[in-house]
Scaffold this active site. Structure first.
Site, PDB file in Angstrom:
ATOM      1  CG  HIS A   1     118.739  29.023  46.116  1.00 40.70           C
ATOM      2  ND1 HIS A   1     119.016  29.989  47.117  1.00 40.70           N
ATOM      3  CD2 HIS A   1     119.683  28.230  45.827  1.00 40.70           C
ATOM      4  CE1 HIS A   1     120.137  29.526  47.798  1.00 40.70           C
ATOM      5  NE2 HIS A   1     120.476  28.634  47.069  1.00 40.70           N
TER       6      HIS A   1
ATOM      7  CB  ALA B   1     128.707  20.616  52.962  1.00 42.34           C
TER       8      ALA B   1
ATOM      9  CB  ALA C   1     121.453  20.017  37.754  1.00 42.14           C
TER      10      ALA C   1
ATOM     11  CE  LYS D   1     117.610  25.964  48.150  1.00 42.71           C
ATOM     12  NZ  LYS D   1     118.094  24.603  48.461  1.00 42.71           N
TER      13      LYS D   1
ATOM     14  N   GLY E   1     119.456  25.812  52.792  1.00 42.79           N
ATOM     15  CA  GLY E   1     120.227  25.596  53.960  1.00 42.79           C
ATOM     16  C   GLY E   1     121.543  26.433  54.178  1.00 42.79           C
ATOM     17  CB  THR E   2     123.515  28.772  51.945  1.00 40.20           C
ATOM     18  OG1 THR E   2     124.165  27.292  51.155  1.00 40.20           O
ATOM     19  CG2 THR E   2     124.792  29.654  52.157  1.00 40.20           C
TER      20      THR E   2
ATOM     21  CB  THR F   1     120.249  16.696  50.014  1.00 45.70           C
ATOM     22  OG1 THR F   1     121.199  15.870  48.879  1.00 45.70           O
ATOM     23  CG2 THR F   1     119.086  16.891  49.673  1.00 45.70           C
TER      24      THR F   1
END
Length: 261
Positions: free
Chosen positions: A152, A122, A14, A156, A162-163, A97
């Site tokens: 999420h 990122a 996606a 996932k 990660g955020t 990722t």
């Protein structure tokens, strides 16, 4: 006009497809290769790729300097080897990722330095998420009691996101080590979520969600909530576009979109 060549890893997913659409719409960039294991390489048009784009199913098939830039939207179990490969073969990585450990990030930074390549990792390319992390870090000076809830989509691969983990790390930089309730007892295992230096992180996985995060601060007689919502994966592409425009000027592997804005 000199075009910047791009390889997209995870192009069939996606986020990978959003990246394909983004690069196809940029006049100074061109997709020349794509990588995804077990993906049909005989029908590039199915993935909005031109006929001359080389599709690879295995890292060992990809030649040195196959592209100037490697965009990675793959899976946590593969991202370390992917980025290591890109840096070892002359490609500047832009990595969306999640799942890299602190130790892996440090190793990749050293590899980038050894190969004189810049790049970007990122945890989130959404501007709202980047601002949330920035605001949360500032608020931590005044509110040491804090918890993070991230929500999420159901498929996932990693938890926490990660955020959320990056948010906790940035908050920890701006407050002394602190535990809101050190004497609490869990009567149901893991009910209080993960613990990063006294910052509790809770992960929600449900159908219908995309990417959402709340940072809850509590104080004497008051509370502060910072929240961001990503309702469409296309929202992340503004950050990827910035990364593409700036990656050639980076002389090291940078972690965090906020550090190149």
């Amino acid at each position: 006009m000199l075009m910047t060549s791009v390889l997209i890893a995870g192009f069939a997913g996606a986020m990978g497809q959003k990246a394909v659409d983004l690069v196809n719409g940029m006049t100074d960039f061109q997709i020349v290769a794509a990588f995804s294991p077990q993906t049909d390489r005989d029908d590039p048009e199915r993935y909005n790729l031109n006929d001359d784009v080389q599709i690879f199913n295995d890292l060992v098939e990809i030649p040195d300097q196959a592209a100037d830039v490697w965009i990675d939207f793959t899976v946590p179990s593969a991202v370390y080897e992917n980025v290591k490969f890109a840096l070892s073969h002359g490609m500047r990585p832009i990595v969306g990722t999640t799942g890299l450990t602190d130790e892996q990030e440090a190793e990749l930074k050293n590899l980038a330095k050894a190969n004189q390549l810049g790049g970007l990792i990122a945890p989130n390319f959404g501007m709202s998420a980047v601002l949330l992390m920035k605001f949360a870090k500032e608020a931590a000076k005044y509110f040491p009691d804090v918890e993070v809830i991230e929500m999420h989509h159901a498929d996932k691969k990693d938890a926490p996101s990660g955020t959320a983990l990056s948010t906790a790390k940035m908050i920890a930089q701006n407050r002394k080590p602190h535990q809101s309730n050190p004497d609490e007892v869990e009567t149901l295992a893991n009910v209080r979520g993960g613990d990063y230096q006294g910052i509790r992180i809770h992960s929600v996985r449900l159908p219908g969600y995309i990417a959402h995060e709340q940072v809850l601060f509590g104080g004497m007689g008051e509370a502060l909530t910072i929240r961001q919502d990503s309702f469409d994966r296309g929202s992340f592409m503004s950050g990827v576009k910035v990364a593409l425009q700036k990656v050639a000027s980076l002389n090291e592997l940078v972690v965090g979109l906020e550090n190149i804005l």
